[in-house]
Design a protein around this motif. Structure first.
Motif, PDB file in Angstrom:
ATOM      1  N   TYR A 164     -28.159  16.315  -8.489  1.00 31.80           N
ATOM      2  CA  TYR A 164     -26.679  15.715  -7.817  1.00 31.80           C
ATOM      3  C   TYR A 164     -25.381  16.251  -8.309  1.00 31.80           C
ATOM      4  CZ  TYR A 164     -31.231  12.257  -8.267  1.00 31.80           C
ATOM      5  OH  TYR A 164     -32.003  11.135  -7.766  1.00 31.80           O
ATOM      6  N   PHE A 165     -25.064  16.370  -9.166  1.00 34.16           N
ATOM      7  CA  PHE A 165     -24.290  18.060  -9.989  1.00 34.16           C
ATOM      8  C   PHE A 165     -23.349  18.459  -8.856  1.00 34.16           C
ATOM      9  CE2 PHE A 165     -24.575  15.179 -13.674  1.00 34.16           C
ATOM     10  CZ  PHE A 165     -23.625  15.168 -14.157  1.00 34.16           C
ATOM     11  N   PRO A 166     -22.534  18.085  -7.665  1.00 29.98           N
ATOM     12  CA  PRO A 166     -21.867  18.884  -6.519  1.00 29.98           C
ATOM     13  C   PRO A 166     -22.200  20.048  -6.924  1.00 29.98           C
ATOM     14  CG  PRO A 166     -20.548  16.935  -6.905  1.00 29.98           C
ATOM     15  CD  PRO A 166     -21.518  16.904  -7.954  1.00 29.98           C
ATOM     16  N   LEU A 167     -21.505  20.873  -7.620  1.00 27.76           N
ATOM     17  CA  LEU A 167     -21.524  22.681  -8.257  1.00 27.76           C
ATOM     18  C   LEU A 167     -22.760  22.872  -8.780  1.00 27.76           C
ATOM     19  CD1 LEU A 167     -19.316  24.828  -9.663  1.00 27.76           C
ATOM     20  CD2 LEU A 167     -19.540  23.883 -11.540  1.00 27.76           C
ATOM     21  N   ALA A 168     -23.397  22.029  -9.613  1.00 31.73           N
ATOM     22  CA  ALA A 168     -25.453  22.566  -9.356  1.00 31.73           C
ATOM     23  C   ALA A 168     -25.670  23.251  -8.307  1.00 31.73           C
ATOM     24  CB  ALA A 168     -26.071  22.096 -10.431  1.00 31.73           C
ATOM     25  N   GLN A 169     -25.395  22.116  -7.495  1.00 30.87           N
ATOM     26  CA  GLN A 169     -26.043  21.609  -5.513  1.00 30.87           C
ATOM     27  C   GLN A 169     -25.866  23.402  -4.985  1.00 30.87           C
ATOM     28  OE1 GLN A 169     -24.000  18.719  -3.954  1.00 30.87           O
ATOM     29  NE2 GLN A 169     -25.876  17.286  -4.843  1.00 30.87           N
ATOM     30  N   ILE A 171     -27.240  25.444  -6.402  1.00 31.99           N
ATOM     31  CA  ILE A 171     -28.397  26.748  -6.684  1.00 31.99           C
ATOM     32  C   ILE A 171     -29.245  26.461  -5.856  1.00 31.99           C
ATOM     33  CG2 ILE A 171     -29.453  27.259  -8.574  1.00 31.99           C
ATOM     34  CD1 ILE A 171     -27.191  26.894  -9.998  1.00 31.99           C
ATOM     35  N   PRO A 172     -29.485  24.726  -5.508  1.00 31.27           N
ATOM     36  CA  PRO A 172     -31.113  25.379  -4.714  1.00 31.27           C
ATOM     37  C   PRO A 172     -30.314  25.127  -3.372  1.00 31.27           C
ATOM     38  CG  PRO A 172     -29.338  22.547  -5.537  1.00 31.27           C
ATOM     39  CD  PRO A 172     -29.644  23.685  -6.654  1.00 31.27           C
ATOM     40  N   MET A 173     -29.504  24.938  -3.238  1.00 31.30           N
ATOM     41  CA  MET A 173     -28.580  25.351  -1.587  1.00 31.30           C
ATOM     42  C   MET A 173     -29.525  26.949  -1.649  1.00 31.30           C
ATOM     43  SD  MET A 173     -24.887  23.687  -0.861  1.00 31.30           S
ATOM     44  CE  MET A 173     -25.051  22.072  -1.579  1.00 31.30           C
ATOM     45  N   ALA A 174     -29.046  27.860  -2.181  1.00 25.88           N
ATOM     46  CA  ALA A 174     -29.368  29.300  -2.282  1.00 25.88           C
ATOM     47  C   ALA A 174     -30.800  29.518  -2.495  1.00 25.88           C
ATOM     48  CB  ALA A 174     -28.413  30.054  -2.827  1.00 25.88           C
TER      49      ALA A 174
END
Length: 341
Positions: A164-169, A171-174
């Motif tokens: 849910y947090f754009p900055l942390a997202q 990581i799952p994208m990578a």
């Protein structure tokens, strides 16, 4: 057992010396030694012989409320337990203490919010759980199924923060792209993924925890997966310590090492000097990184690499606020940058 361990405390105060909350706030009441003394007082007040002997008036509701502030402001980083010379399991003690305070109705109101959010939305942020995998839509060249599959050998358990947090997202994208390029048969569980349950333990309300364990395990088994991968250290530790060992559980940093050593990941060299920040398993949560950031800068590194999405958020915030010329990356982002496209 915990009562016996408490009796072994030597009052050496080493725990206070290594407490990040104490060093950040210069408030000794946040230390383990202060909590231990307060807990001993509470236990004496509940014992009739002690109350009569010392003419103890007992512990009032106001006393418990004041004491609960230090208990719930602890970051659960585990430093005190790590350095305790007599080996007291302090982290387990703080979790038990939080449960006791919740049952005594002496706890922060945020605990009620956590309980309600998880009960109603199945994630700690009260977001729509159907949107848990919407970050895939921001990926370039994501497959049509969005990694939501009925069957897969590996499940990537994303966790609430990265969902849910754009900055942390990022990581799952990578990680999703790395797994894809490496030929891993993996899937996301999307709305079937519920919170791992760590906030319930941390808030002192573990009675709801079992339902989350049952649901997540059933969702994994339904997809026939034999392995679950976590980029979040908190999710990984909770699964490893409290979920049945019916599947293999591995942190993303470990799994990436396996893939790289097996030559499944096509990599190129990067012209980048980095240093590694080793996060605590539960994510320290104190949001104070003055000393580590100074240590990082002293190495002359261009980037600091960690393996915790919460640490990435925390350090990135600090770097931006203080206008420091330093890049903060999760290890999955570093590997992703080195992919040979």
């Amino acid at each position: 057992m915990q009562l016996l361990e408490m009796g072994a405390c030597t009052n050496c105060q080493v725990c206070a010396d290594v407490c990040p909350a104490v060093s950040a706030t210069e408030d000794g009441e946040l230390s383990a030694i202060y909590r231990m003394k307060g807990l001993n007082r509470i236990l004496r007040s509940r014992s009739w012989p002690f109350r009569r002997l010392f003419r103890n008036r007992g512990v009032t509701k106001e006393d418990l409320d004041r004491y609960s502030e230090t208990v719930f402001r602890c970051t659960l980083c585990g430093n005190c337990q790590e350095v305790c010379p007599v080996g007291i399991h302090l982290k387990d003690l703080w979790l038990t203490l939080r449960q006791d305070l919740v049952h005594s109705n002496a706890y922060p109101k945020k605990v009620d919010m956590i309980r309600e959010n998880l009960d109603e939305s199945h994630n700690v942020f009260a977001e729509d759980n159907e949107e848990r995998a919407e970050w895939v839509e921001d990926m370039r060249n994501a497959p049509e199924h969005g990694y939501i599959k009925d069957r897969a050998e590996v499940i990537y358990f994303t966790g609430c923060v990265a969902s849910y947090f754009p900055l942390a997202q990022k990581i799952p994208m990578a990680l999703a792209e790395i797994l894809d390029v490496s030929g891993v048969d993996f899937a996301l569980m999307g709305e079937d993924e519920w919170c791992c349950g760590f906030p319930l333990w941390g808030a002192g309300i573990p009675e709801m925890f079992h339902a989350f364990v049952e649901h997540n395990m059933e969702a994994v088994h339904k997809r026939g997966a034999k392995k679950v991968v976590f980029a979040c250290p908190s999710c990984y530790q909770v699964w490893r310590e409290h979920y049945p060992r019916e599947v293999e559980m591995v942190h993303a940093s470990q799994y990436l090492m396996e893939l790289v050593q097996g030559k499944f990941v096509p990599l190129k060299k990067l012209d980048l000097t980095v240093t590694y920040h080793d996060p605590c398993d539960l994510g320290r949560g104190s949001r104070i990184f003055d000393a580590p950031i100074e240590e990082v800068l002293a190495t002359g590194a261009q980037a600091v690499v960690t393996s915790c999405q919460q640490c990435v958020r925390t350090m990135t915030t600090y770097v931006r606020r203080n206008k420091i010329s330093l890049e903060v990356l999760d290890i999955t982002q570093l590997v992703h940058r080195a992919l040979r496209k």
